[in-house]
Scaffold this active site. Sequence first.
Site, PDB file in Angstrom:
ATOM      1  CG  ASP A 240      46.152  19.086  37.866  1.00  0.00           C
ATOM      2  OD1 ASP A 240      46.768  18.068  37.518  1.00  0.00           O
ATOM      3  OD2 ASP A 240      46.361  19.680  38.949  1.00  0.00           O
ATOM      4  CD  GLU A 300      44.918  14.119  37.985  1.00  0.00           C
ATOM      5  OE1 GLU A 300      45.838  13.380  38.346  1.00  0.00           O
ATOM      6  OE2 GLU A 300      44.850  15.316  38.338  1.00  0.00           O
TER       7      GLU A 300
END
Length: 577
Positions: A240, A300
Site C-alpha cells: 500500500d 501501489e
Amino acid sequence: MDPTATGLARSPSEVESEPVVEATPLTSTGVPGDDWWQRGVIYQVYPRSFADSNGDGVGDLPGLVAHLDHLGHGPDGLGVDAIWLSPIYPSPGLDAGYDISDHGAIDPLFGTDADFERLVAEAHRRGIRIILDLVLNHTSDRHPWFVSSRAGRTGPHADWYVWRDPAGRDRSGRPRPPNNWLSFFGGSAWTYEPAREQFYLHTFLTEQPDLDWRSPAVREAQYAMIRGWLDRGADGFRLDVFNALVKDAELRSNPTRGWRRRPWDRQEHRHDKDQPGLREVLCELRAIVDARPGRMTVGELFEGGPAVAATHTADRHLVFDFGLLEQPWAAPAYARAIREREAAFGPGRWPTVVLSNHDRSRTATRLAGSRGDTDEIARAAAVVLLTQRGTPFLYYGEELGLRDVEIPRGEIQDPPARRAGLAFPWWNRDQCRSPMPWTAGPGAGFTTGRPWLRLTPDSAIRNVEAQAADADSILALYRRLIAVRRVTPALNRGDQVLLPAPAAEVLAYLRQAGASVALTVVNFGRRPARFELSTGVATAWRPLVTTHLALPAGFRDGGAVRLGPHEAAVFVPTGAG
Ligand code: GLC
C-alpha cells in the site's frame, strides 16, 4: 461470412466441454520474464464484499473459500493465477481495514487463523496464489505501538512514528504544525498530541499515524511480520502507498503550486514521498521475499505517472501504473497511454495493467458515463485489460460488468467521502465496493443478512449464476480471454507494438514472443470501423477471441475486418494454434 469458419461460434454445449486449462505449477520456472506473476492474471478480492458465510452482512474468508471455484481453473472458473486480498487484519475499520491495529493477525470479522490456513490450502490446491495487502506506511491509532508512542517521549515505541515539535505558536497561542504537509484525506497532515507536546504525521486519516521507516526498530518489526506471513503461505504482497514510506529526513515543507481543485494538488509533493531512502527499504524487503523462490511484490504507486512507476520497478518487484485507468474511452487516449508506458518501462521492465480497483470508479461506469452502451464498453475494456504487455489486475465484479452503486448520503461509509464538499472534493469509494452478486435470490447470494453496503440494483439479472449459464455473457468473455492469454505466449509474455490506426476510433496492437504472434483490434467508437489486417507479420489471420460469440455478418472481408460499435477482437495468423 459464416461465423463457424472463424472457429469462434460454438454452441453452449461445446463451450461447456472445453478442455480444462491446467493450472500453472506453484513453483517458479526461474526463466527471466517467465514468472507466474508476470504471465498470470491477478484478481483483487475486496474481502468484505465478496461472500458472507455467517449472515453478518460482511464478506469473510470462509465465504471466499466457498467461491474459489469461480476463480479457479476448472470449467466454471475464471482461471486466475492469484488473488490479492485487500486487508484482512484487525482494524477499527475507519478506512475499511487500511487502518490496521495488528498486522500479524486475522480480523475476527473475516474469520480465524484456521480459516486463513484453509484459504491458503484450498487456493493452492487449485493453483491459485494468495497475495496479501501490506499497509506498511501507517497503523491505526489503536495499534499498541501507537498507544505506547503517544503516551510519552521515553517509552519503547517513542520513536516509532513521525513526531515533531511544533513550529512555534499561532496568535491565539495554539501550536503550529511543523511544516505545510497535507493529509490526502483532507486538512493538515499533522495532529497535536498534548501528552508529548508534539505533533504526529498522518498522510491519511488522523487515526492513521505514519510509522517512521528511518527507525531500524520499525523496520525489524515489520520485516518479522512479513516473514510470519511468508511462513503461513503467502505468495506475495501488494504494498500500500509504498512510495510514501520514507519521508524527507528534515521534513521540509513542500513547494506550493497555483490553485487546483483539490488542496492536495496545490503542493508539489517533493518531500513527503519518493525519497532516495526508499530504495534501501525496498531492497531489504525484497531480500526477505526473495529468500522464498516464487514470491512476488507489487507496489501501489501513490500518485505519479508511468515514468515514476518505472523508476520504482525493480527486479521481481512490480509497480501499479494507473496511466490507463485515467484515460477516457477514446482510442487516441489509450494509444498515448500505452506509448508512454512502453517508453517508460522499455523491454527490460515488466509493467502492470490496471483498469479498476477499490479506490476508483468501476470500468463500466467510468468509461461509459451515462451512455446506454455500458455493457458493450465493458466487454471491449476486458479485451484491452487482458491482451496487453504487463500483468493484468482484475477487480472483483468486473467480470460481470458491475457498475458503481449510488450510495445515499446517510449510508456513506468511506470517511473522506463523509467530509467531502466544495472545499474538499472527494469521490465516494463505497460506490465501487458493493457486494458481489452471486445469484438472483435475496441478498444476491452474498449474504443471508443485511449487506454492509447496498447491492447493485440489477443483481436479479447481473449475477454470477445468470452469466455462467449464458455462453455469451461478459463472464464468459472474461473466461475466454484469460484462457487464450494463458496458452498464447505472445499474449502472456510478448512485446507490444502499436499499429497505425486507420480511423481515430480504432486501437490496434501487435504482441509477439518468438513465433507466437497476436493482433488485437478495438473499435472505441459507436460506428462500425474497418481495419486492414495485413501487417507484414502475416497476411491471413483468424480471430481467437471476440467480444461476442456471434460475429456480425461480413465480419471478415478479405484481409480486413469490420468491427461493430465497441467491438474488439484478437487475431492470430492462420495456421497458428
Ligand atoms: C491506499 C488504499 C486506499 C487507502 C489508502 C490509505 O491508497 O488503496 O484504499 O485508503 O491507501 O491506506
